[in-house]
Design a protein around this motif. Sequence first.
Motif, PDB file in Angstrom:
ATOM      1  N   ILE B  53      19.639 -18.592  43.563  1.00 43.93           N
ATOM      2  CA  ILE B  53      18.355 -18.305  44.202  1.00 43.93           C
ATOM      3  C   ILE B  53      17.737 -17.451  43.031  1.00 43.93           C
ATOM      4  CG2 ILE B  53      17.094 -16.685  45.857  1.00 43.93           C
ATOM      5  CD1 ILE B  53      19.178 -17.434  47.912  1.00 43.93           C
ATOM      6  N   LEU B  54      16.283 -17.702  42.807  1.00 43.48           N
ATOM      7  CA  LEU B  54      15.775 -16.809  41.885  1.00 43.48           C
ATOM      8  C   LEU B  54      14.157 -16.707  42.469  1.00 43.48           C
ATOM      9  CD1 LEU B  54      16.765 -17.561  38.234  1.00 43.48           C
ATOM     10  CD2 LEU B  54      17.120 -15.580  39.303  1.00 43.48           C
ATOM     11  N   PHE B  55      13.543 -15.596  42.159  1.00 42.17           N
ATOM     12  CA  PHE B  55      12.215 -15.535  42.679  1.00 42.17           C
ATOM     13  C   PHE B  55      11.360 -15.772  41.557  1.00 42.17           C
ATOM     14  CE2 PHE B  55      14.445 -13.409  46.157  1.00 42.17           C
ATOM     15  CZ  PHE B  55      13.655 -13.368  47.018  1.00 42.17           C
ATOM     16  N   GLY B  56      10.792 -16.940  41.320  1.00 40.35           N
ATOM     17  CA  GLY B  56      10.101 -17.228  40.521  1.00 40.35           C
ATOM     18  C   GLY B  56       8.549 -16.788  40.493  1.00 40.35           C
ATOM     19  N   LEU B  57       7.591 -17.175  39.713  1.00 37.90           N
ATOM     20  CA  LEU B  57       6.222 -16.556  39.658  1.00 37.90           C
ATOM     21  C   LEU B  57       5.416 -17.648  39.884  1.00 37.90           C
ATOM     22  CD1 LEU B  57       5.694 -13.699  38.831  1.00 37.90           C
ATOM     23  CD2 LEU B  57       7.455 -14.621  37.369  1.00 37.90           C
ATOM     24  N   ALA B  58       4.475 -17.182  41.036  1.00 31.98           N
ATOM     25  CA  ALA B  58       3.235 -18.256  41.197  1.00 31.98           C
ATOM     26  C   ALA B  58       2.067 -17.740  40.824  1.00 31.98           C
ATOM     27  CB  ALA B  58       3.246 -18.196  43.077  1.00 31.98           C
ATOM     28  N   GLU B  59       1.930 -16.289  40.956  1.00 29.49           N
ATOM     29  CA  GLU B  59       0.786 -15.909  40.314  1.00 29.49           C
ATOM     30  C   GLU B  59       1.027 -14.441  39.832  1.00 29.49           C
ATOM     31  OE1 GLU B  59      -2.495 -16.628  43.135  1.00 29.49           O
ATOM     32  OE2 GLU B  59      -3.831 -15.390  41.714  1.00 29.49           O
TER      33      GLU B  59
END
Lengths: 141, 141, 141, 141
Positions: B53-59
């Motif tokens: 799991i990673l928290f990628g960037l949307a904005e």
Amino acid sequence: MENIVERQIMWGDLDALGIVFYPRYYEWIDGCGHLFFEALGLNIGRLWKERNILFGLAETSCRYFRPGRYHQKIRICTRIEALERKTLVLQHDIRNVKGDERMVLGLEKRICMDVSHPDDLQAMHIPADLFAILDRARPSA
Amino acid sequence: MENIVERQIMWGDLDALGIVFYPRYYEWIDGCGHLFFEALGLNIGRLWKERNILFGLAETSCRYFRPGRYHQKIRICTRIEALERKTLVLQHDIRNVKGDERMVLGLEKRICMDVSHPDDLQAMHIPADLFAILDRARPSA
Amino acid sequence: MENIVERQIMWGDLDALGIVFYPRYYEWIDGCGHLFFEALGLNIGRLWKERNILFGLAETSCRYFRPGRYHQKIRICTRIEALERKTLVLQHDIRNVKGDERMVLGLEKRICMDVSHPDDLQAMHIPADLFAILDRARPSA
Amino acid sequence: MENIVERQIMWGDLDALGIVFYPRYYEWIDGCGHLFFEALGLNIGRLWKERNILFGLAETSCRYFRPGRYHQKIRICTRIEALERKTLVLQHDIRNVKGDERMVLGLEKRICMDVSHPDDLQAMHIPADLFAILDRARPSA
């Protein structure tokens, strides 16, 4: 064989004195090292994914002759300076396109690594097929 | 919960006008996002290696109120601004330690991703255990 | 008017997941903003030295559609999205050259500044001659 | 005199192999050079503004012993390695806090410059008062 890359010095490359902040030269040199391999038909992404080989850094250095300034066009010439069983030295000559004056002379000593186990990188002999390609690319060759 | 990081503006962060080159703020904000997770007991390296799991960037965005200058000490306060099923918005408030004046207000909208297949990243619901930790960390909570 | 810049994603642009570390996009966007001005005949270095004018940042943002990966060629198209008395919004559309898929959509809201006193930057109306050049460069024009 | 700085390796410092991208070490080293001067009571911003003196780079180098990885705490010890009429060599020893293993050994050869005319930087003898401070800070002293 020499690989030549041209680029322009941008605002974000400058320090408060209006000259290039020196770690930027190393970023460009690293990129030119990759493009040199590419010009030899050796794509570093594929070497990694298909053969678990990367050329890591053992040592780097730069000598600074003239400061780089906003908007100047520079030319980076990359060639092999030395080749040994496990290591490769790339020389990167950075010059002002206008006047051909040298700004920076950079060296990267890269060592062939087995990256099968990313947590335990191991130096290795440069495989024969890669060595042959690099050997033919030497300026003396 | 708010996580606070202090750092000093260095020479290499400046542009030719002697003020912080704005991509640097995003580098610091990214780092503070990681440290915020860390402060909640969520190590991003382990989330990746153990659970894919990673928290990628949307904005991302920043508003600039005052320029940062050489040697100033800054304080970055990070907190959750919004939490939804798949996404999380972190607010990063960057202030001059001296005088507590706001320099930059940054936002990162991060999306929970399944990174089992690095070449095909997929958005996913935030797993219940992580959601609970994040939910408790909201300022209103 | 649209200004187009092409570049290649390099090793040093990547994070540990093998995708572009997002502050790099802002570095490229900043560079493309400068090149957009240049394409209009407005050299930012000269505006600064000869007229004490710079276009500083009021706000920046990026939305991320697809991750950038090693060695991809990208195309950045820059155009004016909005123009007001003191401010200018540049839109930067970053796409994969292969397939023309959008990776990132970036915005920079830049504010015209009098930089005669570097320690006391002041917002100012965009001078008439510059405003006319920018106005003619708007996509609708 | 030795100046010690600790910092943590962040996500944005890593390359696609998950180890520190080497230009980052130079950014940290540059920062530690400034902090070394600061620890001697020599603020580089004031030297510049009040006396038109900066210590520019003549040469830099790094040797890489072990890769830096995500989240590791590192310690950078900076000291004077050599001092001459116009030049100063700083040694930066970067170690993993856990285990005290050396990661990188960096050198910066800095040259004293008169920056009265930013477009025409001139090497100069280190002024006597600064030389005395640097001389007392040498490890042998």
